[in-house]
Scaffold this motif. Sequence first.
Motif, PDB file in Angstrom:
ATOM      1  N   ALA A   1      -8.592   5.964   1.920  1.00 13.73           N
ATOM      2  CA  ALA A   1      -8.277   4.601   2.351  1.00 13.73           C
ATOM      3  C   ALA A   1      -7.530   3.838   1.264  1.00 13.73           C
ATOM      4  O   ALA A   1      -6.543   3.136   1.538  1.00 13.73           O
ATOM      5  N   LEU A   2      -7.986   3.976   0.025  1.00 12.60           N
ATOM      6  CA  LEU A   2      -7.303   3.317  -1.090  1.00 12.60           C
ATOM      7  C   LEU A   2      -5.898   3.893  -1.307  1.00 12.60           C
ATOM      8  O   LEU A   2      -4.960   3.156  -1.612  1.00 12.60           O
ATOM      9  N   LEU A   3      -5.757   5.213  -1.134  1.00 13.57           N
ATOM     10  CA  LEU A   3      -4.442   5.849  -1.258  1.00 13.57           C
ATOM     11  C   LEU A   3      -3.462   5.266  -0.244  1.00 13.57           C
ATOM     12  O   LEU A   3      -2.331   4.900  -0.583  1.00 13.57           O
ATOM     13  N   ALA A   4      -3.914   5.176   1.006  1.00 11.88           N
ATOM     14  CA  ALA A   4      -3.045   4.609   2.046  1.00 11.88           C
ATOM     15  C   ALA A   4      -2.709   3.159   1.741  1.00 11.88           C
ATOM     16  O   ALA A   4      -1.569   2.715   1.935  1.00 11.88           O
TER      17      ALA A   4
ATOM     18  N   PHE B   1       1.161  -0.706   0.689  1.00 10.85           N
ATOM     19  CA  PHE B   1       1.403  -2.020   0.083  1.00 10.85           C
ATOM     20  C   PHE B   1       2.661  -2.011  -0.781  1.00 10.85           C
ATOM     21  O   PHE B   1       3.528  -2.886  -0.659  1.00 10.85           O
ATOM     22  N   LYS B   2       2.775  -1.009  -1.667  1.00 10.89           N
ATOM     23  CA  LYS B   2       3.965  -0.936  -2.528  1.00 10.89           C
ATOM     24  C   LYS B   2       5.227  -0.690  -1.714  1.00 10.89           C
ATOM     25  O   LYS B   2       6.286  -1.258  -1.994  1.00 10.89           O
ATOM     26  N   PHE B   3       5.114   0.157  -0.688  1.00 10.98           N
ATOM     27  CA  PHE B   3       6.275   0.403   0.170  1.00 10.98           C
ATOM     28  C   PHE B   3       6.737  -0.879   0.849  1.00 10.98           C
ATOM     29  O   PHE B   3       7.935  -1.197   0.882  1.00 10.98           O
TER      30      PHE B   3
ATOM     31  N   ILE C   1       6.225  -4.042  -0.038  1.00 14.62           N
ATOM     32  CA  ILE C   1       6.774  -5.011  -0.990  1.00 14.62           C
ATOM     33  C   ILE C   1       8.189  -4.610  -1.429  1.00 14.62           C
ATOM     34  O   ILE C   1       9.131  -5.417  -1.396  1.00 14.62           O
ATOM     35  N   ILE C   2       8.370  -3.344  -1.831  1.00 16.61           N
ATOM     36  CA  ILE C   2       9.656  -2.906  -2.368  1.00 16.61           C
ATOM     37  C   ILE C   2      10.722  -2.861  -1.280  1.00 16.61           C
ATOM     38  O   ILE C   2      11.866  -3.283  -1.489  1.00 16.61           O
ATOM     39  N   ALA C   3      10.373  -2.359  -0.109  1.00 19.30           N
ATOM     40  CA  ALA C   3      11.340  -2.313   0.991  1.00 19.30           C
ATOM     41  C   ALA C   3      11.745  -3.723   1.404  1.00 19.30           C
ATOM     42  O   ALA C   3      12.926  -3.979   1.691  1.00 19.30           O
ATOM     43  N   SER C   4      10.803  -4.656   1.414  1.00 15.95           N
ATOM     44  CA  SER C   4      11.119  -6.037   1.774  1.00 15.95           C
ATOM     45  C   SER C   4      12.044  -6.676   0.743  1.00 15.95           C
ATOM     46  O   SER C   4      12.997  -7.387   1.098  1.00 15.95           O
ATOM     47  N   LEU C   5      11.769  -6.430  -0.547  1.00 15.16           N
ATOM     48  CA  LEU C   5      12.636  -6.981  -1.588  1.00 15.16           C
ATOM     49  C   LEU C   5      14.042  -6.397  -1.498  1.00 15.16           C
ATOM     50  O   LEU C   5      15.036  -7.124  -1.658  1.00 15.16           O
TER      51      LEU C   5
ATOM     52  N   GLN D   1       4.555   5.152  -4.945  1.00 17.57           N
ATOM     53  CA  GLN D   1       3.405   5.675  -5.677  1.00 17.57           C
ATOM     54  C   GLN D   1       3.014   4.733  -6.809  1.00 17.57           C
ATOM     55  O   GLN D   1       3.779   3.886  -7.238  1.00 17.57           O
ATOM     56  N   ALA D   2       1.786   4.898  -7.304  1.00 12.37           N
ATOM     57  CA  ALA D   2       1.317   4.124  -8.450  1.00 12.37           C
ATOM     58  C   ALA D   2       2.099   4.544  -9.693  1.00 12.37           C
ATOM     59  O   ALA D   2       2.454   5.712  -9.854  1.00 12.37           O
ATOM     60  N   GLY D   3       2.351   3.583 -10.572  1.00 17.34           N
ATOM     61  CA  GLY D   3       3.108   3.869 -11.780  1.00 17.34           C
ATOM     62  C   GLY D   3       2.219   4.067 -12.990  1.00 17.34           C
ATOM     63  O   GLY D   3       1.006   3.772 -12.959  1.00 17.34           O
TER      64      GLY D   3
END
Length: 415
Positions: free
Chosen positions: A60-63, A68-70, A72-76, A96-98
């Motif tokens: 669940a945390l992985l998803a 969430f990152k996808f 945010i970044i796609a929206s920006l 992915q997490a950095g």
Amino acid sequence: MSLALGAFVAGMLISETPFKYQVEEDIKPFRDVLLGLFFITIGMLLDVNMVIHHWWVVLALLAAIVLFKFAIIASLAKLFGAPDGTAIRTGLALAQAGEFGFVLLNEITGARLIEPAVLQPVLAAMVLSMLLAPLIITKSDEIVMKVSANEWMNRSLQLTQIATRTMSAQKHVILAGFGRTGQSLATLLSEENIGYQALDLDPERVAEAQSAGANVSYGDAARREALVAAGVHRAAAMVITYASTPSALKVLRLVRELAPTLPVIVRSHDDSDLERLKAEGAAEVVPELLEGSLMLASHALVMLGVPLRRVVHRVQAARDERYSSLRGYFAGSSDTAEEDLFVRLHSVTLPEGASSVGLRVDQLGLEELATEVTAIRRGSQRIAVTPETQLQAGDVVVLRGAAEAVSYAEYQLLR
């Protein structure tokens, strides 16, 4: 400010100065060592048993992290004017997490802001997201095609534009890449009234070159559809004008499948991948470092009074033998870590009592080590190397091979 955050800010500041390239070279050895140590440390923090017992929480945390990152970044990316397909690809590539997230997580743990029971699932989800990153990036094109309806239209439009430009072309040359090398080659081909079609992935360059009348289209030569649209079945030759061995190998495999008889000329940085490229079907491989050496030598020889015909003969002979006489070089302290993979030369002085003293060259067993003797200096004389040449104490033996192979060969000679 913490040490980690201070180092991060300092790195950003240095990257904007003229000293960034020198600093980057200076810290490369530390970067390689510390990066491995960093991931080993992260792995030691992971409690596998807790992850197994709470696998559903980890998933669940992985998803949540990836989505969430996808988002945010796609929206920006979309906000800054990127097309839908580009925005989705950017989001997938950075979902992915950095590494800095691990640093923040470590600081949070040190400050005891979260419980250890919460830390382990979060840490496991971050690690899994990094493991999934290559798979997500590999499948990003397929995902974009299914999600974005406009992507099909854009891809079809690109292929249509390429096909329109090459529809009437026969016996033309396909140029993979339209950088400086590709443009210079296109100029020479045009002066000889030889048609060409170039493919390049820089939209700004393509638009500017097209406005000047160049036969270049936006497209990836490493894609089957782009090659077919460029007329690979009707072309007389193909030239890969950029020095990237992985991409060149992919293009060669596609060409071998689509047009097996089409000759392909490949540019490479040096001779380290020459045999691989030839084995994959390259008709000619042009290592720019060695070709530069040949041009410098030819100009110097002509200026020194050597007849032009003899100079041309020597240059052609070096090419015919696949640069074998020029392969390898003596390494120095200025060489980078990547150059350890290149073929190099190394001088070994044989002392009294060395195991190789008294042996012939063919008895050294260097072939098994992928190493060879290129020269032997005895006193002030240079000895011609043959399989029957016998080594003596005091000889300086010049070995040629990869760095690791040469080091082991030296050990074999001196033990």
